[in-house]
Enzyme design. Structure first.
Site, PDB file in Angstrom:
ATOM      1  N   ARG A  66     -29.794 -10.901   7.061  1.00 25.42           N
ATOM      2  CA  ARG A  66     -29.596  -9.229   6.445  1.00 25.42           C
ATOM      3  C   ARG A  66     -30.421  -8.842   7.385  1.00 25.42           C
ATOM      4  O   ARG A  66     -31.042  -8.332   6.882  1.00 25.42           O
ATOM      5  CB  ARG A  66     -29.321 -10.429   5.011  1.00 25.42           C
TER       6      ARG A  66
ATOM      7  N   HIS B 160     -35.193 -25.228   4.863  1.00 21.25           N
ATOM      8  CA  HIS B 160     -33.877 -24.587   3.962  1.00 21.25           C
ATOM      9  C   HIS B 160     -33.190 -24.741   4.823  1.00 21.25           C
ATOM     10  O   HIS B 160     -32.980 -23.691   5.546  1.00 21.25           O
ATOM     11  CB  HIS B 160     -34.553 -23.899   3.818  1.00 21.25           C
TER      12      HIS B 160
ATOM     13  N   ARG C  30     -22.961 -18.725 -10.028  1.00 18.54           N
ATOM     14  CA  ARG C  30     -23.003 -20.006  -8.909  1.00 18.54           C
ATOM     15  C   ARG C  30     -21.876 -21.095  -9.359  1.00 18.54           C
ATOM     16  O   ARG C  30     -21.649 -20.805 -10.453  1.00 18.54           O
ATOM     17  CB  ARG C  30     -23.739 -21.120  -8.790  1.00 18.54           C
TER      18      ARG C  30
ATOM     19  N   THR D 170     -24.225 -20.489   2.951  1.00 18.79           N
ATOM     20  CA  THR D 170     -22.968 -21.718   2.622  1.00 18.79           C
ATOM     21  C   THR D 170     -21.864 -21.602   3.371  1.00 18.79           C
ATOM     22  O   THR D 170     -20.813 -22.787   4.194  1.00 18.79           O
ATOM     23  CB  THR D 170     -23.018 -21.750   1.046  1.00 18.79           C
ATOM     24  N   SER D 171     -21.853 -20.134   3.603  1.00 18.57           N
ATOM     25  CA  SER D 171     -19.567 -19.603   3.938  1.00 18.57           C
ATOM     26  C   SER D 171     -20.170 -20.548   5.680  1.00 18.57           C
ATOM     27  O   SER D 171     -18.942 -20.465   6.022  1.00 18.57           O
ATOM     28  CB  SER D 171     -19.733 -18.973   4.285  1.00 18.57           C
TER      29      SER D 171
ATOM     30  N   CYS E 109     -27.113 -14.915   2.234  1.00 17.29           N
ATOM     31  CA  CYS E 109     -26.454 -14.973   3.755  1.00 17.29           C
ATOM     32  C   CYS E 109     -26.202 -15.447   4.419  1.00 17.29           C
ATOM     33  O   CYS E 109     -25.811 -14.841   5.747  1.00 17.29           O
ATOM     34  CB  CYS E 109     -28.933 -14.437   4.556  1.00 17.29           C
TER      35      CYS E 109
ATOM     36  N   ASN F 115     -25.496 -13.785  -8.245  1.00 15.23           N
ATOM     37  CA  ASN F 115     -25.805 -14.546  -8.675  1.00 15.23           C
ATOM     38  C   ASN F 115     -25.164 -15.843  -9.462  1.00 15.23           C
ATOM     39  O   ASN F 115     -25.585 -16.931  -9.590  1.00 15.23           O
ATOM     40  CB  ASN F 115     -27.907 -14.396  -8.771  1.00 15.23           C
TER      41      ASN F 115
ATOM     42  N   LYS G 196     -35.227 -26.432  -5.103  1.00 14.81           N
ATOM     43  CA  LYS G 196     -36.700 -26.328  -4.517  1.00 14.81           C
ATOM     44  C   LYS G 196     -37.435 -26.585  -4.985  1.00 14.81           C
ATOM     45  O   LYS G 196     -39.040 -26.570  -4.098  1.00 14.81           O
ATOM     46  CB  LYS G 196     -36.501 -24.398  -4.819  1.00 14.81           C
TER      47      LYS G 196
END
Ligand code: SPV
Ligand code: MN
Length: 640
Positions: free
Chosen positions: A433, A262, A402, A290-291, A287, A400, A243
């Site tokens: 969201r 992003h 990972r 990735t999925s 939100c 969170n 980031k």
């Protein structure tokens, strides 16, 4: 010690360290690796920060397997990672207060008197450099500094940017060897055109975590294309190429006329149709980004950051800046995320962070398996019922938590993952969201309207950043946390980019989080239907219904898609509840966002008109029907 010189920020720096008496901290082999690059700027940076941070030892990491192996071993030796039972798997813990990006202490440094936006956290450059360099001074005493070279984007590509990382954390360097392409060779002949990052975890406590977390700072120096980050370990704060580089690249892209977003990149592959259609998509952290990039039956190029340029054929082309995923593990279970779950439960090089370790086996929240009542987690020894200092229960694994993995390890990696020319992008998808306003999927009316749709993203906050979860926040292009240029300028570059293309991507918007009576209206698997509807729209296979917010799917098309893709019966009632136009909520949202933009300067007129036009369309609909919620069946279908 060599001569002392002043750098651009007025700092005294040691020249000649590499050839002087401090040479003992860096042996001949390492020195040779630096000298072989034949780049005075690199030499100067290295000398300056060795002198400033005072490491006990310096090691240079090239692209060789031997060097990469060294980093992996060092992470274990330093106890920054521990081995898990499965071959290649390790676990890393960040400190209990270092579990997410620290937005408050991440600032862009600006010359005195310059202000870019009320949304962007900034600090006077001189004062900021003083502060962060103060914390970095002597921060590596007794520690080993790793000097690493990576490439942001595919190797040998016009998209890519070389990146130099200085860090005293082997975990940071190890993560980068998984997440980024090797860059030592890229640095040969690159001149001054590279980014660099200086990171120190600072003083460590008994668990090898940052001791002085209140002194955590992440300061972005646009003037010198560099970022200083100190007293932290969580990758969103520490890993320069993620980031931190995103922020520098947004600045560069904005000046050079390309986009740095992003965004994930995926290849949509509808069954029975012999084609692949590439999409990029931006969602705020946690939100479903990735999925979405991992939807079954499709292929993945990236899940987080894309560089997008205009190709000679007038289309947009995108590359993944990364080659790996630093993904949220919470909710990854065999049913919803089969590809990732399999990758996480079979032998390969893989770092888990902030999950629960029970005798070498990792456990995380909502993994579809019972979590044992005790183990080791980010708080140390963990047991059911354990509370933090404020008396709040500590979860067995952090929300969170990972995993860090190479995309090439995944069964669904796209064959163009590392292609230097990237992939042609046919669609952008934006989402957030949103429990009560937007329909599950729609297509924007035009490129300009699509830019408005992306710029108007609102999303409820999550565990991916420190602070309260569930608060509705405006997040243009899901990129607001990383913007370092005025919002108006960023929006203008989006508009200009699409207007220069012959075939700009179609822009879509999804909402996976719509609720009624407290219950989600869609299952996690429904996102595949929305994606393949968008894919079909690109190929003119579906008509649509034109509404004030954009084109929405026709019931028959969704019914057929739900049957074909999920073997589900999608009813008229499902469709009406999900796709009814909530005109009052939509107007309220529009007005909230408009108010925020009103405080910004230099917003392009064509963009601001979108607010007026959409407001008018919504108001006319509300008045015309004389009620708030309008069924999609009440709008005539169109063929566009
Ligand atoms: C995000 O939060 O958007 C991430 C993870 O992708 S982090 O590295 O923390 O930014
Ligand atoms: Mn992200």
């Amino acid at each position: 010690m060599g001569v002392l010189v002043k750098d651009t920020a007025g700092y005294e720096t040691g020249r000649g360290i590499l050839s002087g008496c401090e040479q003992k901290i860096m042996n001949e082999t390492n020195l040779k690796k630096i000298k072989a690059l034949n780049n005075p700027k690199i030499l100067e940076i290295i000398e300056k920060f060795i002198d400033h941070c005072k490491p006990g030892k310096v090691t240079v990491i090239t692209d060789s397997q031997e060097d990469i192996e060294y980093v992996r071993e060092l992470s274990l030796k330093n106890n920054e990672e521990q081995r898990l039972a499965m071959q290649g798997h390790t676990i890393h813990f960040d400190g209990i207060r270092d579990q997410a990006r620290d937005k408050a202490n991440t600032k862009v440094l600006l010359p005195a008197g310059v202000k870019i936006s009320s949304f962007i956290n900034s600090k006077d450059r001189e004062a900021g450099l003083n502060e962060v360099l103060g914390f970095l001074a002597g921060s590596m005493q007794g520690k080993e500094l790793l000097i690493c070279f990576f490439c942001l984007g595919p190797n040998n590509s016009k998209f890519s940017i070389p990146a130099l990382q200085l860090t005293d954390s082997a975990y940071v360097a190890h993560s980068e060897t998984i997440l980024y392409r090797p860059g030592y060779e890229e640095f040969k002949g690159c001149g001054d055109d590279f980014f660099y990052f200086v990171h120190s975890a600072g003083e460590l406590d008994a668990r090898c975590n940052t001791a002085n977390i209140d002194n955590r700072r992440v300061y972005i120096d646009l003037q010198e294309n560099r970022v200083f980050t100190v007293n932290n370990q969580y990758a969103g704060n520490s890993v320069g190429l993620k980031k931190l580089a995103l922020r520098l690249a947004i600045n560069k892209a904005n000046r050079e006329g390309w986009l740095c977003e992003h965004m994930f990149i995926l290849g949509a592959r509808p069954e029975g149709k012999d084609r692949v259609t590439y999409f990029t998509g931006a969602y705020p952290s946690a939100c479903g980004k990735t999925s979405t990039a991992m939807i079954s039956g499709q292929s993945i190029i990236g899940d987080d950051i894309a560089y997008i340029r205009a190709g000679e054929d007038g289309r947009a082309y995108a590359v993944n800046v990364e080659q790996g995923i630093f993904g949220i593990i919470t909710d990854v279970n065999p049913e919803d995320d089969p590809v990732i779950y399999k990758a996480l439960t079979t032998p390969r090089e893989l770092i888990f962070s902030n999950v629960l370790n029970v005798d070498g086996v990792p456990y995380w929240l909502n993994m579809g398996k019972e979590i044992p009542p005790a183990g080791i987690n980010f708080s140390g020894e963990w047991f059911e019922g354990k509370k933090d200092q404020q008396g709040n229960p500590i979860d067995p694994a952090h929300k969170n938590a990972r995993y860090t993995i190479r995309i090439s390890e995944l069964g669904n990696a796209d064959e163009r993952l590392n292609h230097p020319d990237g992939v042609p992008v046919s669609g952008f998808i934006y989402g957030g969201r949103d429990s009560d306003t937007n329909v599950p999927v729609f297509e924007a009316l035009s490129w300009t309207h699509g830019v408005y749709v992306g710029a108007a993203i609102e999303s409820e906050t999550t565990a991916a950043t420190l602070g309260k979860a569930g608060v509705r926040k405006h997040n243009p292009m899901a990129n607001l946390d990383f913007l370092v240029v005025p919002l108006g300028q960023y929006i203008k570059s989006q508009l200009d980019f699409g207007n220069r293309l012959n075939t700009p991507p179609k822009i879509f918007h999804t909402n996976y989080f719509l609720k009624e009576d407290g219950k989600f209206l869609n299952s996690k698997l429904d996102k595949k239907v929305w994606l393949l509807w968008a894919e079909g729209r690109i190929h003119n296979e579906y008509g649509a219904i034109k509404t004030p917010i954009g084109f929405i799917p026709k019931f028959e098309d969704l019914k057929q898609l739900f049957r074909q893709i999920l073997a589900e019966d999608y009813t008229k009632a499902d469709y009406e509840t999900q796709f009814k136009l909530r005109t009052k909520k939509l107007l309220e949202k529009l007005e909230r966002v408009e108010k925020l933009f009103a405080e910004e300067e230099q917003l392009p007129a064509g963009f601001m008109e979108q607010f007026e036009q959409e407001k008018q369309r919504l108001t006319e609909t509300l008045q015309g029907f004389g009620r708030d919620c309008i069924s999609p069946f009440e709008f005539p279908p169109v063929t566009v």
